[in-house]
Design a protein around this motif. Structure first.
Motif, short mmCIF file in Angstrom:
data_model
loop_
_atom_site.label_atom_id
_atom_site.label_comp_id
_atom_site.label_asym_id
_atom_site.label_seq_id
_atom_site.Cartn_x
_atom_site.Cartn_y
_atom_site.Cartn_z
N PRO A 177 -6.29 -76.06 -19.83
CA PRO A 177 -6.18 -74.74 -20.08
C PRO A 177 -5.83 -73.83 -19.11
CG PRO A 177 -8.42 -75.20 -19.67
CD PRO A 177 -7.69 -76.63 -19.68
N ALA A 180 -8.21 -67.50 -18.67
CA ALA A 180 -8.03 -66.31 -19.49
C ALA A 180 -7.76 -65.21 -18.59
CB ALA A 180 -9.28 -65.98 -20.25
N SER A 196 2.55 -65.54 -24.46
CA SER A 196 1.60 -66.44 -25.21
C SER A 196 1.88 -66.35 -26.75
CB SER A 196 0.05 -66.34 -24.99
OG SER A 196 0.01 -66.59 -23.68
N ASN A 201 1.11 -69.42 -29.20
CA ASN A 201 -0.42 -69.69 -28.75
C ASN A 201 -1.15 -68.29 -29.15
OD1 ASN A 201 -2.56 -70.18 -27.63
ND2 ASN A 201 -1.72 -71.40 -26.08
N THR A 203 -4.29 -67.89 -29.49
CA THR A 203 -5.48 -68.02 -28.88
C THR A 203 -5.59 -67.29 -27.59
OG1 THR A 203 -6.38 -69.91 -30.32
CG2 THR A 203 -7.47 -69.43 -28.14
N ASP A 204 -4.29 -67.76 -26.83
CA ASP A 204 -4.31 -67.39 -25.28
C ASP A 204 -3.88 -66.03 -25.41
OD1 ASP A 204 -5.20 -69.43 -24.09
OD2 ASP A 204 -3.06 -70.50 -23.59
N ARG A 207 -7.10 -63.94 -25.51
CA ARG A 207 -7.69 -63.71 -24.54
C ARG A 207 -7.13 -62.98 -23.33
NH1 ARG A 207 -8.42 -70.01 -23.15
NH2 ARG A 207 -7.27 -69.04 -21.59
N PHE A 208 -5.90 -63.18 -23.23
CA PHE A 208 -5.08 -62.28 -22.09
C PHE A 208 -5.32 -60.95 -22.63
CE2 PHE A 208 -2.46 -66.15 -21.24
CZ PHE A 208 -3.24 -66.49 -20.11
#
Length: 305
Positions: A177, A180, A196, A201, A203-204, A207-208
């Protein structure tokens, strides 16, 4: 003196015409740096004019008693005022010379003077990127494109900066992974989220963007994109919070106003929907014509207050 005035007039014409966009297009309008040589002629004429005025006031007066002393006093006041004005201009010149210390200082001054110039923002971002200040360059490059979406030069420079972000923080051969928060720079984190999302992606991406907002709670692009993604995921509560904060910090963010209007319509909060859609139409201008038409039709269907 008449000869000097004529010479100064010729000097002014010779130095101004080549940069006046009359003979050839130089691509710069109202660039004060183009008037440095011409300003010599202006200063010369102003000095000669002031000298003649003072000489006239100093000549002995005939007739009215006391008029000569009054004229001398006026002449003294004029000379003192001119000295103060020259001193002020000298201080301004000394202060302005700092803007020419290097290219970054020059374009920082340009952006501060004309914040809505796509050229100034692009050049500052470009110089910061050239100096290795990746994170610092990104907001100015984004701003250049927000002002003028058709600025192809800024688009290319921003794409180059984005590729640097990806190479540094999202290598294709990464195992495991991705952290983050690989950096504390909210601009880099924001573009990591964009990259991302483009890779699918989400999810990433979340998070970013959340890490960017943690690093800088006022980072409007991250708030706006978080709101848009949360809305697409069906989390209208989270979307509403992010979008509200985005438009509070930047009322000119048309896309966030549009999404807010959709959320309010879904919640049947018609007064808030009307406010958001009207703000969207006002801020969007000629951009997003299909969305503007949709917003106008939605406003027409809203119940009267």
């Amino acid at each position: 003196a008449p000869v000097v005035f004529r010479m100064a007039s010729v000097w002014y014409a010779v130095t101004v015409i080549p940069t006046a966009n009359l003979l050839v297009t130089v691509g710069t309008i109202f660039g004060e740096r183009l008037l440095f040589l011409a300003s010599v002629a202006v200063c010369l004429m102003a000095g000669l004019g002031l000298d003649r005025l003072l000489q006239g006031l100093r000549r002995p007066a005939r007739g009215t008693p006391g008029w000569g002393r009054a004229r001398r006093r006026v002449g003294g006041m004029v000379a003192a005022g001119a000295a103060l004005w020259i001193g002020f201009l000298t201080l301004q010149t000394l202060s302005y010379t700092g803007a020419w210390s290097d290219d970054i200082a020059l374009f920082r001054h340009a952006v501060a003077s004309v914040p809505n110039s796509t050229k100034a923002n692009h050049k500052l971002g470009e110089e910061l990127l050239r100096a290795g200040e990746l994170g610092a360059s990104l907001p100015f490059l984004r701003r250049a494109l927000e002002i003028a979406p058709d600025n192809a030069f800024a688009a290319r420079t921003l794409e180059g900066a984005r590729q640097q972000v990806v190479r540094l923080y999202l290598p294709s051969n990464t195992q495991g992974p991705i952290p983050a928060r690989p950096t504390d720079d909210p601009e880099i984190l924001y573009f990591l989220g964009v990259a991302s999302r483009e890779r699918g992606n989400l999810t990433d991406a979340v998070r970013f963007w959340e890490a960017a907002v943690t690093a800088d709670p006022t980072h409007v692009p991250s708030l706006g994109d978080l709101g848009a993604l949360r809305l697409a995921q069906g989390d209208t509560t989270a979307a509403l919070g992010h979008l509200r904060e985005a438009v509070r910090l930047d009322p000119s963010r048309a896309g966030s106003w549009f999404l807010l209007g959709r959320v309010y319509l879904g919640n049947r909060d018609f007064d808030s929907a009307r406010e958001a859609l009207e703000a969207f139409i006002e801020t969007a201008g000629s951009r997003s014509p299909a969305e503007v038409v949709w917003a106008q039709e939605a406003l027409g269907r809203l119940p009267l207050r």
